[in-house]
Design a protein around this motif. Structure first.
Motif, short mmCIF file in Angstrom:
data_model
loop_
_atom_site.label_atom_id
_atom_site.label_comp_id
_atom_site.label_asym_id
_atom_site.label_seq_id
_atom_site.Cartn_x
_atom_site.Cartn_y
_atom_site.Cartn_z
N LEU A 56 4.83 3.26 2.14
CA LEU A 56 3.54 2.84 2.67
C LEU A 56 2.88 2.00 1.97
N GLY A 57 2.48 2.58 0.68
CA GLY A 57 1.53 1.83 -0.07
C GLY A 57 2.25 0.56 -0.69
N ARG A 58 3.40 0.49 -0.94
CA ARG A 58 3.99 -0.67 -1.24
C ARG A 58 3.92 -2.12 -0.48
N PHE A 59 3.71 -1.48 0.91
CA PHE A 59 3.49 -2.65 1.86
C PHE A 59 2.26 -2.91 2.34
N GLY A 60 1.31 -2.18 1.47
CA GLY A 60 -0.14 -2.43 1.88
C GLY A 60 -0.77 -1.60 2.77
N TRP A 61 -0.25 -0.29 3.18
CA TRP A 61 -0.86 0.52 4.19
C TRP A 61 -2.27 0.95 3.59
N HIS A 62 -3.21 0.77 4.45
CA HIS A 62 -4.60 1.16 4.18
C HIS A 62 -5.02 2.55 5.06
N GLY A 63 -4.70 2.75 6.30
CA GLY A 63 -4.90 3.92 6.90
C GLY A 63 -4.63 4.04 8.37
N LYS A 64 -5.66 4.20 8.92
CA LYS A 64 -5.38 4.51 10.77
C LYS A 64 -6.85 4.16 11.34
N ARG A 65 -6.83 3.94 12.24
CA ARG A 65 -7.98 3.49 13.31
C ARG A 65 -7.91 4.24 14.34
N PHE A 66 -8.76 5.13 14.88
CA PHE A 66 -8.86 5.90 16.06
C PHE A 66 -10.20 5.62 16.83
N ASP A 67 -9.96 4.26 17.79
CA ASP A 67 -11.01 4.02 18.53
C ASP A 67 -11.27 4.91 19.97
N PRO A 74 -2.35 2.71 14.41
CA PRO A 74 -1.60 3.99 13.51
C PRO A 74 -1.31 3.23 12.10
N LEU A 75 -1.15 1.86 12.13
CA LEU A 75 -0.78 1.16 10.59
C LEU A 75 -1.72 0.02 10.45
N VAL A 76 -2.88 0.53 10.00
CA VAL A 76 -3.95 -0.50 9.38
C VAL A 76 -3.50 -0.89 7.91
N MET A 77 -3.19 -2.32 7.75
CA MET A 77 -2.79 -2.68 6.54
C MET A 77 -3.73 -3.49 5.90
N ASP A 78 -3.81 -3.73 4.54
CA ASP A 78 -4.54 -4.50 3.77
C ASP A 78 -3.82 -5.86 3.70
N HIS A 79 -4.51 -6.91 4.16
CA HIS A 79 -4.29 -8.23 4.25
C HIS A 79 -4.00 -8.80 2.95
N PRO A 80 -3.09 -9.59 2.41
CA PRO A 80 -2.79 -9.82 1.16
C PRO A 80 -4.20 -10.98 0.52
N ARG A 81 -4.83 -11.60 1.60
CA ARG A 81 -5.90 -12.42 1.35
C ARG A 81 -7.20 -11.88 1.40
N GLY A 82 -7.08 -10.53 1.78
CA GLY A 82 -8.38 -9.84 1.96
C GLY A 82 -8.93 -9.56 3.38
#
Length: 181
Positions: A56-67, A74-82
């Motif tokens: 998950l970390g290798r692919f940019g996993w940041h965490g989760k968002r429960f609205d 379930p898969l909130v990711m860090d965008h490569p450009r911010g």
């Protein structure tokens, strides 16, 4: 190894543990209610020898968002450009990935996947929260809409939960934690 506070034990386990140690820790923690998970969370893993360890970390996993109970990303990711985006889990070929985890640990493959991930983004929620019984305890569980995966949570402290990803076909659960943002 168990220390005085659950969060201290979690910090120790972050360096790696057996699945037995991790399950014993999980079982000793109290359950979580659905409402306790609402909000944004950053994530990390507990390496236990699972085929998913480190992926998950290798692919940019940041965490989760429960609205809300029916509105989970379930898969909130860090965008490569911010910034961040929600990855659509239905577009991730998870069974194929798990059959070839060594290939996914290749740095070039990881970079390509992290860069192409935004093309698999979604604005729609892709999971929901329900109370389910797992290992004899009823606790909040995130159920993916399109995959045979349930993430079951127990409370470490007010702002930290331990999760077990139970997936059909995966011999033992993948272990991760979330910290409230």
């Amino acid at each position: 190894m168990t220390t005085s506070a659950p969060v201290d034990t979690l910090r120790h386990l972050e360096y790696g543990a057996t699945i037995e140690e991790t399950l014993a820790f999980f079982d000793a923690l109290p359950p979580v209610g659905v409402g306790d998970l609402l909000g944004e969370w950053s994530g990390g893993e507990i390496p236990t020898g699972n085929p998913m360890d480190g992926l998950l970390g290798r692919f940019g996993w940041h965490g989760k968002r429960f609205d809300g109970p029916d509105d989970v990303h379930p898969l909130v990711m860090d965008h490569p450009r911010g910034g961040r985006y929600s990855l659509n889990p239905a577009l991730v070929p998870l069974p194929a990935l798990l059959r070839h985890p060594a290939a996914l640990r290749n740095a070039a493959v990881s970079r390509i996947a992290a860069r192409t991930g935004p093309a698999l983004a979604t604005r729609s929620s892709r999971a929901r929260l329900r109370m389910t019984e797992y290992r004899g305890v009823v606790s909040a569980t995130m159920c993916y809409d399109d995959l045979p995966i349930h993430d079951v949570f127990h409370r470490v402290d007010e702002d930290t939960v331990l999760g077990l990803m139970d997936m059909r076909g995966l011999e033992r659960p993948f272990v991760f934690f979330l910290c409230r943002e």
